[in-house]
Design an enzyme around this catalytic site. Structure first.
Site, PDB file in Angstrom:
ATOM      1  N   LYS A 132       9.749  -0.802  -9.924  1.00  0.00           N
ATOM      2  CA  LYS A 132       9.127  -1.325 -11.138  1.00  0.00           C
ATOM      3  C   LYS A 132       9.463  -2.807 -11.231  1.00  0.00           C
ATOM      4  CE  LYS A 132      12.959   0.257 -14.053  1.00  0.00           C
ATOM      5  NZ  LYS A 132      13.319   1.085 -15.206  1.00  0.00           N
ATOM      6  N   HIS A 164       0.842  -1.202   0.000  1.00  0.00           N
ATOM      7  CA  HIS A 164       0.000   0.000   0.000  1.00  0.00           C
ATOM      8  C   HIS A 164       0.877   1.252   0.000  1.00  0.00           C
ATOM      9  CE1 HIS A 164       1.080   0.302   4.258  1.00  0.00           C
ATOM     10  NE2 HIS A 164       0.695   1.566   4.164  1.00  0.00           N
TER      11      HIS A 164
END
Length: 179
Positions: free
Chosen positions: A141, A95
């Site tokens: 990423k 989160h």
């Protein structure tokens, strides 16, 4: 781009809305389990705690080192393959609470992955099988299978092919294969 679901908030920043997004008692339970596991030297017990109490997907023979910090609010969004090593004091987040929004994203860590100490894995990323993440890396990423990445910002140090070539030239691994 990381794979996260985005949710708008109004007025106060998203952290002020935290207990609208996740139950208070879930956070308390997760906090206690994660803190106990951070100091537990028994890998099988640690993995059992993660599977049972946090509903995490953890592969066999995976090793979470001392002080690994998992997402307290959404640990069930963390998936780790078998025979993976998560290094000392690594943080894995599912989160992000921002000013005008919060984001949730599953983290997928493949099989036989090595994550170095003090790394941070951000929500919504996938780390492919047999990848290596150097110590102190911020994984912002996806990491392709078999690659070696490092740094902040993270960058590819060796491709999968370069890693295979390095291993073939390494006399240590040649000796191990001959026996």
């Amino acid at each position: 781009m990381r794979k996260t679901d985005r949710y708008r908030v109004h007025r106060a920043n998203s952290l002020w809305h935290v207990y609208k997004t996740v139950p208070f008692w879930k956070v308390i339970k997760n906090f206690i389990v994660i803190q106990l596991a951070r100091y537990t030297p028994f890998l099988k017990l640690k993995n059992a705690m993660y599977r049972t109490f946090l509903r995490m997907d953890v592969g066999n023979e995976t090793a979470f080192a001392l002080m690994v910090m998992l997402d307290i609010m959404f640990p069930e969004k963390i998936h780790v393959g078998k025979n993976t090593v998560i290094g000392y004091n690594t943080t894995i987040l599912a989160h992000e609470y921002l000013i005008e929004e919060y984001r949730l994203g599953d983290v997928y860590i493949g099989q036989e992955v090595m994550i170095g100490a003090n790394s941070t894995i951000l929500p919504g990323v996938t780390i492919g099988n047999r990848a290596v993440v150097a110590a102190g890396t911020v994984v912002h990423k996806d990491v392709e299978a078999g690659t070696f990445v490092a740094g902040n910002p993270m960058r590819v140090i060796y491709t999968k092919e370069e890693m295979q070539e390095r291993k073939q030239k390494d006399t240590f691994f040649q000796k191990a294969d001959d026996q």
